[in-house]
Design a protein around this motif. Sequence first.
Motif, PDB file in Angstrom:
ATOM      1  N   ILE A  58      24.516  82.058  32.052  1.00 28.46           N
ATOM      2  CA  ILE A  58      24.045  80.672  32.087  1.00 28.46           C
ATOM      3  C   ILE A  58      22.750  80.572  32.886  1.00 28.46           C
ATOM      4  O   ILE A  58      21.747  80.020  32.420  1.00 28.46           O
ATOM      5  CB  ILE A  58      25.110  79.761  32.727  1.00 28.46           C
ATOM      6  CG1 ILE A  58      26.390  79.771  31.902  1.00 28.46           C
ATOM      7  CG2 ILE A  58      24.591  78.341  32.868  1.00 28.46           C
ATOM      8  CD1 ILE A  58      27.550  79.063  32.585  1.00 28.46           C
ATOM      9  N   LEU A 123      30.843  74.303  27.512  1.00 34.04           N
ATOM     10  CA  LEU A 123      29.450  74.631  27.205  1.00 34.04           C
ATOM     11  C   LEU A 123      29.309  75.137  25.773  1.00 34.04           C
ATOM     12  O   LEU A 123      28.334  74.811  25.076  1.00 34.04           O
ATOM     13  CB  LEU A 123      28.930  75.689  28.182  1.00 34.04           C
ATOM     14  CG  LEU A 123      28.435  75.196  29.539  1.00 34.04           C
ATOM     15  CD1 LEU A 123      28.046  76.379  30.419  1.00 34.04           C
ATOM     16  CD2 LEU A 123      27.241  74.266  29.364  1.00 34.04           C
ATOM     17  N   SER A 126      29.352  72.248  23.527  1.00 31.21           N
ATOM     18  CA  SER A 126      28.068  71.530  23.563  1.00 31.21           C
ATOM     19  C   SER A 126      27.036  72.206  22.672  1.00 31.21           C
ATOM     20  O   SER A 126      26.236  71.535  22.000  1.00 31.21           O
ATOM     21  CB  SER A 126      27.556  71.441  25.003  1.00 31.21           C
ATOM     22  OG  SER A 126      27.015  72.676  25.449  1.00 31.21           O
ATOM     23  N   VAL A 146      27.325  68.955  28.175  1.00 30.51           N
ATOM     24  CA  VAL A 146      26.616  70.050  28.846  1.00 30.51           C
ATOM     25  C   VAL A 146      26.878  70.028  30.348  1.00 30.51           C
ATOM     26  O   VAL A 146      27.259  71.041  30.953  1.00 30.51           O
ATOM     27  CB  VAL A 146      25.104  69.971  28.564  1.00 30.51           C
ATOM     28  CG1 VAL A 146      24.335  70.930  29.479  1.00 30.51           C
ATOM     29  CG2 VAL A 146      24.814  70.298  27.102  1.00 30.51           C
ATOM     30  N   LEU A 150      28.758  72.598  32.856  1.00 31.53           N
ATOM     31  CA  LEU A 150      28.037  73.255  33.944  1.00 31.53           C
ATOM     32  C   LEU A 150      28.750  73.076  35.277  1.00 31.53           C
ATOM     33  O   LEU A 150      28.902  74.038  36.048  1.00 31.53           O
ATOM     34  CB  LEU A 150      26.614  72.705  34.046  1.00 31.53           C
ATOM     35  CG  LEU A 150      25.615  73.167  32.977  1.00 31.53           C
ATOM     36  CD1 LEU A 150      24.290  72.448  33.146  1.00 31.53           C
ATOM     37  CD2 LEU A 150      25.408  74.679  33.042  1.00 31.53           C
TER      38      LEU A 150
END
Length: 553
Positions: A58, A123, A126, A146, A150
Amino acid sequence: MAAAAAAAAEDEEKRPLLLHLRRPNAGGKDDDSGCGGWRACLLILGTELSDCLAFAGIARNLVSYLTGVVGESNVAAARDVSAWTGTCFLTPLVGAFIADSYLGRRTTILLFLSIYTMGMITLTVSASFATSHLDTSSDGVLRATVFLGLYLVALGVGGIKPCASPLGADQFDDDAAPAARASFFNWYYFCINVGSLLAATVLVWVQERAGWWLGFGIPAAVMAVALAAFLFCSSLCGLRASHTPPGSPLTRLCQVVVAAVRNRGVELPGDSSLLHQLPDGDHRIIEHTDQFAFLDKAAVVASSPAVAVVSPWMLCTVTQVEELKMVLRLSAVWPTVVFFFAATAQMSSTFVEQGKAMDTRVGQLDVPPATLSTFEVVSILLCVPAYDAVLMPLARRVTGDRRGLSQLQRLGVGLALSALAMAYSALLEASRRRRAATSIVWQAPSYMALGAAEVFTSVGLLEFFYDQAPDTMKSLCTAVSLVAVAAGSYLNSAIVAVVAWATAPEKGGGGWIPDDLNQGRLDCFFWLMFGLSCVNLLAFVFTSTRYSYKVAN
């Protein structure tokens, strides 16, 4: 017979992980009790590798995702990435407090692994939203998904980072495993960098070429496997759980301070055995030390009331007092390590700027300056096995310490290597200013020196804060050691800002680090960092030579 068994056990304890893997039936506890040892540690190392693969997958490319998929501006994306990264460095304090106060390390890891996995799945969802070509009315849903993902990941990181390394170290007996424990911390850091390397190469390529849903889906699947393995294989691997938490460690520390202040007028007895202590045989008993004698007043027993009914805010045990003393001793070492991470922060800032001003062509390739950080990772991946299998046994013969180097000696070596890296970078920059065509390859030794420094200091820091922390605060102290990384980055930013302010008049506004480095004096900045590193090393030597290691019964 007993002597032969003891000698065999000691030989196995000294054996590094590479040789343990060759002899899967070696290792004492792994065979007989099925509890602890290297077999259990492999499960923890696999969990940490999965964690680092997902986290770096990420972090390495999050700006691109926020700008290219979510539609944020460069400024907004940079702000959101910084906020998320900062949160990831702070949440370990939360996870560590929960582990040390209520749940224990194994249960905390299991809980936060679940949260982490949900974050990665969110994620991935998303990214699926983004590839479904939804209309603009769905932009709010996309952003919410999102950022939910996160910050679930950030929370998950907070429960794994401060608990994984202490839980791994818990798998070895306190009185017979300093070398095996040191080896574990080496391989723990090795797994961190393997995960980071795979993320920076494989996952980033997948995200850019095959799509974000797959780039997030792969680490999501890895985390799901890690969760399942930790849940179902803990008993098969003989994973030991940490001791049942006795309550909030912060409350225990505050009780010592309050009790010492309340008893400030009481005279300390000449015999420390008269101080209030835990019952004989309690596994948490810590021997009395003379340092910070004022705090001993918290354990002075009054003559009138019965000890059993006295409030813990008025009377504490010697062990409780010594726990606070340990924290104070660790606090004296921590600032010197912060500056080390300020030095290593150059790899993502001034080293990259220096590389952009150099000849980036290597043969037929045009090398992006940021990719030189690969040399740091390669250095770590080479140095960890070398340290574990070669340097540690050689140092053991010289020092007599079963770890090879003591924990503080190991930290000091890393601090010295970071100072040498700053000096080399200063000399390289001076040479670059004289020769505009200096190849970027000459930066490789700087990265490799800092990589070797991390093997000594970063790994040594984890081991030191685990070993010297009170039994009731090992996760929390590990979290504090991790916060040193963030503090070092903030310190580096402050140093750069002060240098820019102080040197701006010299170059009509450009200073030592202008946009055009040919008009600046980046070499002077590196010499400044070298000088500060040397001062920091001297401060560390002063502190370490006065440090009293923990002694437990």
